[in-house]
Structures are given as C-alpha cells and as structure tokens.
Design an enzyme around this catalytic site. Structure first.
Site, PDB file in Angstrom:
ATOM      1  N   HIS A 130      74.773  11.613  46.692  1.00  0.00           N
ATOM      2  CA  HIS A 130      75.667  12.434  45.873  1.00  0.00           C
ATOM      3  C   HIS A 130      75.296  12.459  44.394  1.00  0.00           C
ATOM      4  O   HIS A 130      74.845  11.452  43.861  1.00  0.00           O
ATOM      5  CB  HIS A 130      77.106  11.904  46.002  1.00  0.00           C
ATOM      6  CG  HIS A 130      77.579  11.841  47.415  1.00  0.00           C
ATOM      7  ND1 HIS A 130      77.606  10.668  48.129  1.00  0.00           N
ATOM      8  CD2 HIS A 130      77.998  12.813  48.251  1.00  0.00           C
ATOM      9  CE1 HIS A 130      78.045  10.920  49.366  1.00  0.00           C
ATOM     10  NE2 HIS A 130      78.286  12.215  49.458  1.00  0.00           N
ATOM     11  N   SER A 146      81.689  15.872  51.392  1.00  0.00           N
ATOM     12  CA  SER A 146      81.907  14.828  50.386  1.00  0.00           C
ATOM     13  C   SER A 146      81.680  15.297  48.956  1.00  0.00           C
ATOM     14  O   SER A 146      82.141  14.646  48.020  1.00  0.00           O
ATOM     15  CB  SER A 146      80.979  13.647  50.664  1.00  0.00           C
ATOM     16  OG  SER A 146      79.636  14.087  50.754  1.00  0.00           O
ATOM     17  N   ASP A 174      74.707   8.083  44.073  1.00  0.00           N
ATOM     18  CA  ASP A 174      74.315   7.199  45.174  1.00  0.00           C
ATOM     19  C   ASP A 174      73.228   7.898  45.982  1.00  0.00           C
ATOM     20  O   ASP A 174      72.674   8.902  45.532  1.00  0.00           O
ATOM     21  CB  ASP A 174      75.528   6.806  46.024  1.00  0.00           C
ATOM     22  CG  ASP A 174      76.171   7.997  46.722  1.00  0.00           C
ATOM     23  OD1 ASP A 174      75.572   9.103  46.736  1.00  0.00           O
ATOM     24  OD2 ASP A 174      77.278   7.842  47.278  1.00  0.00           O
TER      25      ASP A 174
END
Ligand SMILES: *[C@@H]1O[C@H](CO)[C@@H](O)[C@H](O)[C@H]1NC(C)=O
Ligand SMILES: *[C@@H]1O[C@H](CO)[C@@H](O)[C@H](O)[C@H]1NC(C)=O
Ligand SMILES: *[C@@H]1O[C@H](CO)[C@@H](O)[C@H](O)[C@H]1NC(C)=O
Length: 362
Positions: free
Chosen positions: A330, A37, A327
C-alpha cells in the site's frame, strides 16, 4: 493576561476563524465508496476471522488520532482525502454502523474491504474480506432504507448528485499473477475481459439503485509494489513487467467498458483516473514529488521491508513523507495525497473524460 498568553489566544481565535472561513463548502450530498484496502476505512475490523486487517500499529502512526483504525496506511487514505476535497466527512465503514437506517446513510457510507476483488476469490469465500458483489448487495439495502425514508424521487435526487467511488481490481490482478492455475485456465486477456464484464454487471446494479456519478481509479503499476519487486531473482529488485502489462490491459478494458456504459445509459457520468500513469511517473521521477524511496516499504521487515508485513514487531521509517510505499502493498498517505490531488483537479493527461471537480458540477 501576559503578552504571550494574549498573543496565543489571539492566534487561536485567528486560526479558528480562518479555518471556518476556508472550510470547504460541501460539493456533493454524499459519497459511497466501494473496493479494496486502498479505500477501506475499517470494515475489516468487523470481520471476525479475517487476517486482512490493519487495526494494529504501526498503521495509523500519522493518523490524526495516532491510532490504528483499520486503514492500511500510516495516515489518511484516498477515501479520507477525496471526502476532504468535496467537503464531506469520511464516509463511515458500513459494518461499523449499528443503526442501519436512512439517517445513518445520508452523507454516504463506505463498503470497501481489504483483500476484496471483483471476483469472489478464495480469501473472500473464507470470510477474509467482503467481495465487491457483497458490497453492492449491502448498497442495495441502503438504497431500500433511503427509499423508505425519503421516497423514491427524494432518494433519486440525493443519489443522482452523489459520488460513487470504485477502487478495485488490484487483488484480482495479483491473484492471477501469483497463480499458475489461473494462468493455465485463461490468457491474461481472457482474465481481464471477465473482470471487466463482471464489474460492468455490478455497475449496472448500482445504476438501477440510483447511482449516476462514478469515480474510478484504474489499477496502478502493481508489478512495482514491494511485494512484487522482491520476487525478482536478480539483485535489481526490478518491477515485474508482465504484472504491469496485465494492469495496463485491464485499464484499457475498463476504459472502453466505461465509454460503452456511458453511451448505453446516457444519464451517467464518470471520471476515470489513470493511477498507472501517475504512479509510474512518481516511481520514475520521485524527486519531483518529494520522494527519495520508491522500492522499499516504510514498514515491514526483510528485503525491501517486504518479507514481513507491517506488524507491531516490524520496523518503520522515520520520515513517511519520503517513501512511496507504506507497506509491501500500500502507498503512504503522502502518495495517496498526490493521487487524490490529481483525481480531483488533474489535467486530461491523467483524468478522462473529466476530473472530479468537473464531475460534481455536471
Ligand atoms: C437511526 O439511526 C440513528 C443513528 O444513526 C439513530 O439516532 C436513530 O434513532 C435511528 N432511527 C430509527 C427510526 O431507528
Ligand atoms: C511476474 O508476473 C507474472 C505474471 O503476471 C508471473 O507469472 C511471474 O511469476 C512473475 N514473476 C515473478 C518473479 O514474480
Ligand atoms: C527481473 O529483473 C530483470 C532486470 O531488471 C528484468 O530483466 C526481468 O524481466 C525481471 N524479471 C521478472 C520476472 O520480472
């Protein structure tokens, strides 16, 4: 035309001319991106059953379009920012490319998928993400497309100058850290050794299909991400030092594997970035880098905004530039920007054996 209108059009023309003048020349023909991600630019949007998605607000709030794109970030992520450095457009998500032929792949493509790891974890067998093994398989089919169009030597020429960016490992380490079953089955050293060995086999497959220049980002201090800090039972919200130690052990293994690979296949070159050291410095000394918040996520709910992920119902901070984390997992665009500046131009304190600016010229 009023004076102001004249001034305005003059300024616009000036801005256009100077932006052309300063536009970065393209330094490499193509960039191929693999991993998780941290560099997914929208592949998971195309996975029908995945919950590992970021195609909803408040993700993308600072992206040029102000829209969620599938990036797990408030704005651009490291894949965008590194492409910018080498003068390329962001490589498109592989799963978004409808015509899978060579013309679509000439300047690169991105296979990265949120949740992906070196191992095909449980999530990945359930279709939550595209594991690295499958990403490499997709790349091999791209290679076949290129060979059909450009011939073998044309393809090899293109690929030998292209960058192969690999950002992976964090999810495997978090899986181990969170699973007493995995911890019973193997020691931390055994686990990371198997990660490194598995990665090495996948890199050899990339090499067989033309890859020569690699960019690796080591694991960061993942014991310090908000989701890990809130698990500490004290009120201090401290980093989980054993998870950090696991990341360090993995990075040591990765670095020596790369050196070994380089000495076996001497035509490859690589740049390894010490994400751990850089991010650790930022967390220790945030003011120097313009940050005021290193513990709490910007977007989320509950303790450190890390009890609930960044969902449309979550709160988000007004100034994303002063938060290290977007978040619970990340980094913000601001953090990614500092990392990528150093990946590209960093000194030997953070890049080994060379930075990406040097890698493109070898
Ligand atoms: C290849 O894909 C491009 C779009 O990326 C499309 O314009 C073109 O028609 C395709 N060519 C073939 C031979 O399918
Ligand atoms: C810290 O990490 C270790 C292994 O990485 C894990 O076993 C432990 O449960 C973690 N502690 C907390 C409080 O999350
Ligand atoms: C929790 O924080 C305390 C205080 O900083 C630290 O000593 C301890 O090692 C932490 N626990 C874990 C599991 O990381």
């Amino acid at each position: 035309m009023g004076d102001n209108a004249f001034l305005l059009s003059f300024l616009i023309v000036f801005a256009l001319v100077s932006s052309f003048k300063f536009a970065k020349a393209q330094m490499v023909p193509a960039m191929f991106v693999f991993g998780d991600s941290l560099v997914d630019v929208g592949n998971n949007n195309y996975l029908p059953v995945s919950v590992a998605k970021a195609d909803f607000p408040h993700n993308g709030i600072d992206f040029p379009t102000k829209k969620a794109t599938g990036r797990f970030c408030n704005g651009k992520n490291a894949a965008d920012l590194l492409a910018q450095k080498v003068g390329l457009p962001t490589s498109p998500p592989y799963l978004s490319v409808s015509q899978k032929n060579a013309s679509s792949f000439m300047t690169g493509v991105n296979f990265a998928s949120g949740g992906a790891g070196i191992f095909n974890g449980k999530d990945q067998s359930l279709g939550q993400s595209v594991p690295l093994t499958k990403q490499v398989g997709y790349y091999e089919s791209v290679y076949e497309n290129l060979v059909q169009k450009l011939g073998l030597s044309g393809t090899q020429k293109l690929l030998s100058k292209s960058l192969f960016v690999v950002v992976v490992g964090g999810n495997d380490l978090l899986d181990y850290s969170g699973s007493s079953d995995l911890q019973k089955k193997s020691t931390p050293q055994q686990y990371v050794d198997l990660m490194v060995l598995t990665l090495k086999e996948l890199l050899k497959r990339l090499y067989t299909s033309g890859a020569r220049k690699f960019v690796f980002s080591g694991a960061g201090p993942i014991g310090c991400i908000p989701s890990q800090r809130i698990k500490n039972q004290t009120d201090k919200e401290s980093c989980n030092e054993s998870t950090n130690a696991l990341a360090v052990t993995y990075n040591e293994g990765l670095k020596s594997m790369l050196q070994e690979l380089k000495s076996n296949l001497n035509v490859i070159s690589y740049s390894y970035f010490d994400t751990y050291a850089m991010l650790h410095n930022i967390i220790q000394d945030p003011g120097t880098y313009g940050f005021t918040e290193v513990k709490a996520a910007c977007c989320g709910l509950g303790k450190l905004n890390a009890k609930i992920p960044c969902l449309p119902i979550s709160k988000y901070c007004p100034d994303r530039r002063n938060h290290v984390f977007w978040d619970l997992y990340h980094p913000t665009e601001a953090t990614a920007g500092i990392l990528v500046d150093s990946i590209f131009d960093g000194t030997s304190q953070y890049t080994f054996p060379m930075n990406v600016r040097q890698l493109v010229t070898v």
